[in-house]
Design a protein around this motif. Sequence first.
Motif, PDB file in Angstrom:
ATOM      1  N   LYS A  95      -7.950   0.202  -1.910  1.00 44.37           N
ATOM      2  CA  LYS A  95      -8.287   1.592  -2.202  1.00 44.37           C
ATOM      3  C   LYS A  95      -8.153   2.474  -0.964  1.00 44.37           C
ATOM      4  CE  LYS A  95     -11.400   0.667  -6.085  1.00 44.37           C
ATOM      5  NZ  LYS A  95     -12.774   0.828  -6.629  1.00 44.37           N
ATOM      6  N   PRO A  96      -7.639   3.701  -1.129  1.00 46.18           N
ATOM      7  CA  PRO A  96      -7.518   4.621   0.001  1.00 46.18           C
ATOM      8  C   PRO A  96      -8.885   4.921   0.611  1.00 46.18           C
ATOM      9  CG  PRO A  96      -6.328   5.433  -1.931  1.00 46.18           C
ATOM     10  CD  PRO A  96      -7.164   4.285  -2.394  1.00 46.18           C
ATOM     11  N   GLY A  97      -8.866   5.289   1.881  1.00 46.19           N
ATOM     12  CA  GLY A  97     -10.122   5.613   2.547  1.00 46.19           C
ATOM     13  C   GLY A  97     -10.507   4.535   3.542  1.00 46.19           C
ATOM     14  N   PRO A  98     -11.795   4.283   3.702  1.00 48.29           N
ATOM     15  CA  PRO A  98     -12.271   3.324   4.711  1.00 48.29           C
ATOM     16  C   PRO A  98     -11.686   1.918   4.555  1.00 48.29           C
ATOM     17  CG  PRO A  98     -14.097   4.636   3.866  1.00 48.29           C
ATOM     18  CD  PRO A  98     -12.903   4.980   3.035  1.00 48.29           C
ATOM     19  N   GLN A  99     -11.501   1.465   3.293  1.00 46.42           N
ATOM     20  CA  GLN A  99     -10.978   0.110   3.084  1.00 46.42           C
ATOM     21  C   GLN A  99      -9.538  -0.018   3.572  1.00 46.42           C
ATOM     22  OE1 GLN A  99     -11.519  -1.128  -0.992  1.00 46.42           O
ATOM     23  NE2 GLN A  99     -13.738  -0.986  -0.886  1.00 46.42           N
ATOM     24  N   LEU A 100      -8.730   1.000   3.291  1.00 52.23           N
ATOM     25  CA  LEU A 100      -7.334   0.976   3.742  1.00 52.23           C
ATOM     26  C   LEU A 100      -7.265   1.120   5.262  1.00 52.23           C
ATOM     27  CD1 LEU A 100      -4.666   0.669   2.182  1.00 52.23           C
ATOM     28  CD2 LEU A 100      -4.354   3.137   2.365  1.00 52.23           C
ATOM     29  N   ASP A 101      -8.141   1.973   5.817  1.00 52.14           N
ATOM     30  CA  ASP A 101      -8.202   2.127   7.282  1.00 52.14           C
ATOM     31  C   ASP A 101      -8.600   0.813   7.937  1.00 52.14           C
ATOM     32  OD1 ASP A 101      -7.558   4.788   6.966  1.00 52.14           O
ATOM     33  OD2 ASP A 101      -9.635   5.477   7.062  1.00 52.14           O
ATOM     34  N   SER A 102      -9.540   0.108   7.320  1.00 47.16           N
ATOM     35  CA  SER A 102      -9.997  -1.175   7.859  1.00 47.16           C
ATOM     36  C   SER A 102      -8.873  -2.208   7.841  1.00 47.16           C
ATOM     37  CB  SER A 102     -11.184  -1.682   7.041  1.00 47.16           C
ATOM     38  OG  SER A 102     -11.601  -2.953   7.484  1.00 47.16           O
ATOM     39  N   ASP A 119       2.780   1.959   9.102  1.00 48.01           N
ATOM     40  CA  ASP A 119       1.948   2.783   8.223  1.00 48.01           C
ATOM     41  C   ASP A 119       1.545   1.915   7.036  1.00 48.01           C
ATOM     42  OD1 ASP A 119       1.795   5.295   9.493  1.00 48.01           O
ATOM     43  OD2 ASP A 119       3.818   5.805   8.828  1.00 48.01           O
ATOM     44  N   ILE A 120       0.342   2.128   6.530  1.00 47.87           N
ATOM     45  CA  ILE A 120      -0.099   1.431   5.330  1.00 47.87           C
ATOM     46  C   ILE A 120      -0.492   2.476   4.291  1.00 47.87           C
ATOM     47  CG2 ILE A 120      -1.696  -0.240   4.332  1.00 47.87           C
ATOM     48  CD1 ILE A 120      -2.018  -1.508   7.034  1.00 47.87           C
ATOM     49  N   TRP A 121       0.223   2.484   3.183  1.00 50.01           N
ATOM     50  CA  TRP A 121      -0.009   3.458   2.120  1.00 50.01           C
ATOM     51  C   TRP A 121      -0.479   2.736   0.860  1.00 50.01           C
ATOM     52  CZ3 TRP A 121       4.786   7.265   2.134  1.00 50.01           C
ATOM     53  CH2 TRP A 121       4.837   7.914   3.372  1.00 50.01           C
ATOM     54  N   HIS A 122      -1.323   3.414   0.139  1.00 46.17           N
ATOM     55  CA  HIS A 122      -1.824   2.864  -1.111  1.00 46.17           C
ATOM     56  C   HIS A 122      -0.736   2.865  -2.183  1.00 46.17           C
ATOM     57  CE1 HIS A 122      -4.499   1.988  -4.439  1.00 46.17           C
ATOM     58  NE2 HIS A 122      -4.008   3.026  -5.087  1.00 46.17           N
ATOM     59  N   LEU A 123      -0.633   1.755  -2.902  1.00 48.12           N
ATOM     60  CA  LEU A 123       0.258   1.669  -4.061  1.00 48.12           C
ATOM     61  C   LEU A 123      -0.293   0.608  -4.996  1.00 48.12           C
ATOM     62  CD1 LEU A 123       2.837   2.241  -5.690  1.00 48.12           C
ATOM     63  CD2 LEU A 123       4.021   0.567  -4.249  1.00 48.12           C
ATOM     64  N   GLU A 124      -0.614   1.003  -6.198  1.00 46.31           N
ATOM     65  CA  GLU A 124      -1.084   0.076  -7.221  1.00 46.31           C
ATOM     66  C   GLU A 124       0.009  -0.041  -8.276  1.00 46.31           C
ATOM     67  OE1 GLU A 124      -2.231  -2.546  -8.981  1.00 46.31           O
ATOM     68  OE2 GLU A 124      -4.003  -2.049  -7.776  1.00 46.31           O
ATOM     69  N   SER A 127      -0.288   0.538 -12.031  1.00 43.84           N
ATOM     70  CA  SER A 127      -0.436   1.917 -12.508  1.00 43.84           C
ATOM     71  C   SER A 127       0.819   2.699 -12.159  1.00 43.84           C
ATOM     72  CB  SER A 127      -1.659   2.578 -11.859  1.00 43.84           C
ATOM     73  OG  SER A 127      -1.624   3.980 -12.030  1.00 43.84           O
ATOM     74  N   LEU A 128       1.581   3.092 -13.171  1.00 43.35           N
ATOM     75  CA  LEU A 128       2.804   3.845 -12.890  1.00 43.35           C
ATOM     76  C   LEU A 128       2.496   5.251 -12.401  1.00 43.35           C
ATOM     77  CD1 LEU A 128       5.040   2.554 -15.814  1.00 43.35           C
ATOM     78  CD2 LEU A 128       5.103   1.902 -13.402  1.00 43.35           C
ATOM     79  N   THR A 129       1.298   5.737 -12.660  1.00 41.46           N
ATOM     80  CA  THR A 129       0.844   6.999 -12.057  1.00 41.46           C
ATOM     81  C   THR A 129       0.726   6.836 -10.551  1.00 41.46           C
ATOM     82  OG1 THR A 129      -0.359   7.666 -14.041  1.00 41.46           O
ATOM     83  CG2 THR A 129      -1.017   8.702 -11.976  1.00 41.46           C
ATOM     84  N   SER A 130       0.186   5.693 -10.114  1.00 40.69           N
ATOM     85  CA  SER A 130       0.097   5.405  -8.683  1.00 40.69           C
ATOM     86  C   SER A 130       1.482   5.286  -8.063  1.00 40.69           C
ATOM     87  CB  SER A 130      -0.688   4.105  -8.461  1.00 40.69           C
ATOM     88  OG  SER A 130      -0.710   3.750  -7.092  1.00 40.69           O
ATOM     89  N   VAL A 131       2.410   4.675  -8.786  1.00 41.10           N
ATOM     90  CA  VAL A 131       3.787   4.557  -8.294  1.00 41.10           C
ATOM     91  C   VAL A 131       4.393   5.947  -8.096  1.00 41.10           C
ATOM     92  CG1 VAL A 131       6.101   3.663  -8.760  1.00 41.10           C
ATOM     93  CG2 VAL A 131       4.099   2.304  -9.382  1.00 41.10           C
ATOM     94  N   LEU A 132       4.173   6.842  -9.061  1.00 45.51           N
ATOM     95  CA  LEU A 132       4.676   8.211  -8.936  1.00 45.51           C
ATOM     96  C   LEU A 132       4.061   8.919  -7.740  1.00 45.51           C
ATOM     97  CD1 LEU A 132       4.768   9.530 -12.627  1.00 45.51           C
ATOM     98  CD2 LEU A 132       6.720   8.986 -11.167  1.00 45.51           C
TER      99      LEU A 132
END
Length: 358
Positions: A95-102, A119-124, A127-132
Amino acid sequence: MTLDKSGLNNVIHNIYNLWCFICLYLLGAYYVIIELNRKFGFINKVKTFDVDTAVTCTLEGRVAIITGGGRGIGWETAKSLIKKGCHVIVTSSTKPGPQLDSLKESLSPQIDGYIGKLDIWHLELSSLTSVLEFIRKFKSSGLGLNLLINNAGVMFAPFSLTEDGFESHLSINYLGHCLLIWAFLPILNETGFKSRNLSRIINVSSSTHYARNLRLDDLNGSKMYSPYHAYAQSKLAQIMFTFKLHRYLNEKGSYDLVTVNSVHPGVAKTALYEHVWWVQLFPGLASMVFRTPKEGAETVLYASLSPEIDGVGGKYLEDCAIVRASKYSYNESKQEELWSLTRSLLKPWIDQVENNSS
């Protein structure tokens, strides 16, 4: 004693699941022999790929996306690219935020002193909404794209449907990556032109594809489900999509600066095996038999960087060599059927990608 319709269906499903289990585990036994040969050289020496030796030039100025690159084979691939100067965007379902930063804080010491960028970016991918959202973020960055490595995956998971109504293996291993490919083809091609180096798409697949065929009338497994078939089918679909995409790129002509290949990275001990019972029961045995994630990354890196693969597309690779995929995977009529079905399933999201590009 007689069975009602529901009971009979349960029996049929159990037999089907058992058959899929047997098919994959027999194939797995063969690949255990392959892995032992790789370690001890009983039959022949397996080809390997060392980035530092094979790639003498810097990768500074190049950009790579690696899905599921925060651990296992994906992270070993990322480290090698960053060491050579590449800007690597690793995707994670964290999940984006502190967990991704950690997560980034935990990985950064491993690349301390490397000349590239992480770089580390969130992608689930479920969820195709997340992909978009990921696609929009990358496009707004203005970055080019030299390498798209579709590595993330799930294996042998219990049946579940994503928020979009797709079976989890199908969505995570296949459909989400197909949407990324469609969205990034123009950028990959443009980057290939500007850099004077062909851009590459690498689909990280699996040898399990040899054991199964596609069930095109039931890709979601809603009629009959086996986690073993679902995984193998998603990987077979990746390979068949690779073969068809290669023809599409050549026929269309406007994407002639992009190549696409699929690879089996070998049987490496990673978190992918969390649903494999014997690996959980006997982790020490798995460590003795399986290759390490770093060894698993070799064929992925070979497909990504080797001069031997420059300009080569539409191939399936194992152990840093082009090999034959399953007979079924080369069936062009089935490839076309899968291609059309994939486009149809993804149409609402492809339309959004295309509309946002216009």
